[in-house]
Write an enzyme that holds these catalytic residues in place. Structure first.
Site, mmCIF file in Angstrom:
data_model
loop_
_atom_site.group_PDB
_atom_site.id
_atom_site.type_symbol
_atom_site.label_atom_id
_atom_site.label_comp_id
_atom_site.label_asym_id
_atom_site.label_seq_id
_atom_site.Cartn_x
_atom_site.Cartn_y
_atom_site.Cartn_z
ATOM 1 N N HIS A 242 0.819 -1.217 0.000
ATOM 2 C CA HIS A 242 0.000 0.000 0.000
ATOM 3 C C HIS A 242 0.857 1.273 0.000
ATOM 4 O O HIS A 242 0.828 2.062 -0.933
ATOM 5 C CB HIS A 242 -0.905 0.036 1.241
ATOM 6 C CG HIS A 242 -1.866 -1.096 1.364
ATOM 7 N ND1 HIS A 242 -2.916 -1.311 0.483
ATOM 8 C CD2 HIS A 242 -1.956 -2.090 2.287
ATOM 9 C CE1 HIS A 242 -3.616 -2.366 0.861
ATOM 10 N NE2 HIS A 242 -3.054 -2.879 1.952
HETATM 11 O O1 RIB Z 1 -5.193 0.366 4.323
HETATM 12 C C1 RIB Z 1 -3.798 0.322 4.242
HETATM 13 C C2 RIB Z 1 -3.179 1.391 5.078
HETATM 14 O O2 RIB Z 1 -3.482 1.174 6.443
HETATM 15 C C3 RIB Z 1 -1.638 1.389 4.998
HETATM 16 O O3 RIB Z 1 -1.174 2.696 5.175
HETATM 17 C C4 RIB Z 1 -1.242 0.544 6.173
HETATM 18 O O4 RIB Z 1 0.063 0.867 6.656
HETATM 19 C C5 RIB Z 1 -2.274 0.950 7.175
HETATM 20 O O5 RIB Z 1 -1.847 2.175 7.772
#
Ligand code: RIB
Ligand code: CA
Length: 314
Positions: A242
């Site tokens: 992500h």
């Molecule tokens: O949904 C994914 C996000 O939520 C990413 O930033 C992960 O590190 C969590 O913070």
């Protein structure tokens, strides 16, 4: 063609394994000048996210970069419970050194405001990898400073994808929906990197083995972090990368397909809290809806393998 001048960059983060990969990528790339790291509670509590930011900087030999603690809780709600998937230490149990220095005494939001007022308007990018509480407080408390931000590139939300917290909500926006609404409605230059693209950037076992075989400490450390991020030993692909997608967009926007959408954020009390909705009355936001996943992984590997930092052997 003269290389583009490195962008002055602030990272706002809740490390977190995927945050850590993005942070190491940014530290390894000469295209970022990291002015500071701001921490927020999210994946795990603020004390741990702050410690992890310091540990990553110590590993990369970047004790020159300051860490500023930000929000320990959302603007108005109770904060989320720590996510097990990042492990008890928030970083997958990977061997990182202790922080080389303590976090600064100034609060992250105050520091960011001072920093923005001291730099030419539009020259500072904020890479937001966690809940948007710090940025929302900047908009609410220091609007003149907030207006000087060059770009906010934030990992968050889901447009056509299902959520990862409840049916439509993504963790960063769900953790503090009011903050997300403030930032989305602020009119600041926001690029959103939602689950619609991040779920298409996953590491394969071969990719991890190639990184691990690298002589570069940054590459082998990221291999260890990704290894801790596979959902099961049998899985051929990791969980989505992500947060590194934020750095990847900053470096190579051509890897992403961007559309301008008018969005609003659900700030209700149901399980839709934090969900994004496309609304003609909503605020215009640049949203990544497509990505060259293979190109993204290749760029990540190139950054880490070219990493010129004095990273310690973790
Ligand atoms: O949904 C994914 C996000 O939520 C990413 O930033 C992960 O590190 C969590 O913070
Ligand atoms: Ca994160």
């Amino acid at each position: 063609m003269t290389p583009a001048k490195p962008r002055l960059t602030v990272i706002d983060t809740d490390p977190g394994i995927d945050d850590a990969i993005g942070i190491l990528m940014a530290l390894a790339s000469p295209d970022f000048t990291i002015a500071g790291i701001m921490t927020v509670a999210g994946n795990i509590g603020l004390e741990t996210t702050t410690r992890n930011a310091g540990r990553l900087l110590a590993f990369a030999g970047r004790g020159d970069i300051p860490v500023f603690q930000g929000a320990a809780a959302p603007l108005s709600r109770v904060g989320p419970e720590p996510l097990n998937l990042h492990g008890e230490d928030g970083i997958g149990g990977v061997a990182l050194p202790d922080p080389a220095r303590l976090p600064e005494s100034q609060h992250a939001v105050e520091w960011l405001a001072d920093f923005l007022l001291g730099e030419p308007a539009g020259t500072v990018d904020v890479l937001a990898l966690g809940p948007l509480t710090n940025l929302a407080r900047l908009v609410l408390e220091q609007p003149e400073a907030a207006r000087r931000i060059g770009r906010i590139i934030a990992m968050g939300g889901a447009i056509h994808e299902h959520g990862n917290v409840g049916p439509c909500s993504e963790f960063n926006l769900w953790a503090d929906p009011e903050a997300a609404a403030v930032v989305v409605e602020s009119g600041l230059p926001l690029v959103l990197i939602p689950l619609d693209v991040t779920r298409r950037v996953r590491a394969t076992r071969d990719f991890v083995e190639t990184l691990a075989a690298s002589e570069k400490p940054m590459a082998s450390m990221v291999a260890s972090l990704i290894e801790s991020y596979f959902e099961a030993a049998t899985n051929r692909e990791s969980r989505p990368l992500h947060d590194p997608c934020v750095m990847l967009y900053a470096l190579a926007p051509e890897l992403f397909r961007i559309e301008e959408l008018r969005l609003c954020v659900d700030t209700g009390g149901s399980d839709a809290a934090g969900a994004l909705a496309i609304d003609p009355e909503g605020s215009p936001v640049q949203v990544a809806l497509g990505v060259d996943g293979s190109g993204a992984l290749h760029l990540l590997a190139r950054c880490l393998s070219a990493g010129s930092t004095s990273a310690s052997i973790g």
